[in-house]
Scaffold this active site. Structure first.
Site, PDB file in Angstrom:
ATOM      1  CG  ASN A  91      -1.606   1.328   1.455  1.00  0.00           C
ATOM      2  OD1 ASN A  91      -2.395   1.796   0.641  1.00  0.00           O
ATOM      3  ND2 ASN A  91      -1.270   1.955   2.578  1.00  0.00           N
ATOM      4  CB  SER A 138      -3.010   6.156  -8.211  1.00  0.00           C
ATOM      5  OG  SER A 138      -3.626   7.380  -8.540  1.00  0.00           O
ATOM      6  CE1 TYR A 151       0.768   8.408  -5.777  1.00  0.00           C
ATOM      7  CE2 TYR A 151      -0.786   9.168  -7.442  1.00  0.00           C
ATOM      8  CZ  TYR A 151      -0.519   8.469  -6.273  1.00  0.00           C
ATOM      9  OH  TYR A 151      -1.546   7.830  -5.608  1.00  0.00           O
ATOM     10  CE  LYS A 155       0.824   4.783  -6.019  1.00  0.00           C
ATOM     11  NZ  LYS A 155       1.044   3.692  -5.017  1.00  0.00           N
ATOM     12  N   GLY A 188      -5.741  14.167   7.657  1.00  0.00           N
ATOM     13  CA  GLY A 188      -4.288  14.159   7.550  1.00  0.00           C
ATOM     14  C   GLY A 188      -3.764  13.715   6.210  1.00  0.00           C
TER      15      GLY A 188
END
Length: 248
Positions: A91, A138, A151, A155, A188
């Site tokens: 994860n 993602s 990113y 991914k 958060g």
């Protein structure tokens, strides 16, 4: 629907908050024993307290997924604590949202090599149990990711690795699947911070979701639990977008 996860032993890396914790909770609610890792003791303590409320075995340990030796030690410790490994959820993310050396290096170390190293470390145990792996990618890895090149690229690599690992591990009866969340908001998290400090970014993402709201971690966590379960026994090599139509 009974998923058949009772007494199964599941590892969730980066399981102290957000999607990771939601996946761990969804599995624990089905009766699975859980091991999670995280980067801070406070977050681990809070997460393990939540998971223990489901009455199953819970193990938590500090682990930096960018560190190969820490991964080996953690997976071995988790296997010892749980007794075996039936499922692995890869994860964590380095969230490489800038196009610079640091962002690319962090993304490669965590998003790519973290998946590779955790899978290496757990593979023997998963062969013995004929278990399952779920990788977290993602929707940024499905198409262009103009604002976060690193990113999006890593991914996309996770999606490709999922297919390759699924093919290579099928002979050992290990299933490997992937989820590709859209914009998921939790306290958060990235989108919670954007809501507070970058409202234009937040509102732009929100406007791209046909359902008119951000996703919630449990909406991803429950799909992960299903993909780990006996109910998904004929599913492997697949990537499921969980985004309320955002990628459309």
């Amino acid at each position: 629907m009974e998923l058949g996860l009772k007494n199964k032993n599941i590892i969730v890396t980066g399981g102290s908050r957000g999607i990771g914790l939601a996946a761990a909770v969804a599995c624990a609610a089905e009766g699975a024993n859980i091991s999670i890792c995280g980067r801070t003791q406070d977050s681990l303590d809070a997460a393990t307290a939540t998971l223990k409320s489901y009455g199953t075995v819970v193990h938590g340990e500090i682990c930096d997924i960018a560190n190969a030796q820490q991964i080996k030690a953690y997976i071995a410790s988790a296997e010892q604590a749980l007794g075996s490994i039936d499922g692995l959820v890869n994860n964590p993310s380095g969230f490489g949202n800038t196009d610079d050396e640091d962002s690319w290096a962090r993304s490669m170390d965590i998003d790519v090599m973290g998946v590779v190293r955790c899978t290496w470390a757990a593979s023997n145990a998963l062969q013995a149990s004929k278990g399952a792996i779920v990788n977290v990618s993602s929707i940024s890895g499905i198409g262009a990711s103009a604002g976060s090149a690193a990113y999006g690229a890593v991914k996309a690599a996770v999606i490709q690795m999922t297919q390759t690992h699924a093919k290579n591990m099928a002979g050992d009866h290990i299933r490997v699947n992937c989820v590709a969340p859209g914009s998921i908001e939790f306290p958060g998290g990235l989108w919670d911070q954007a809501k507070q400090h970058a409202p234009d970014m937040y509102n732009g993402a929100l406007a791209s979701i046909p359902f008119g709201r951000m996703g919630e971690p449990q909406e991803v966590g429950e799909v992960i639990a299903f993909l780990l379960s006996e109910r998904a026994f004929w599913i492997t090599g697949q990537t499921v977008a969980i985004d309320g139509g955002q990628n459309l």
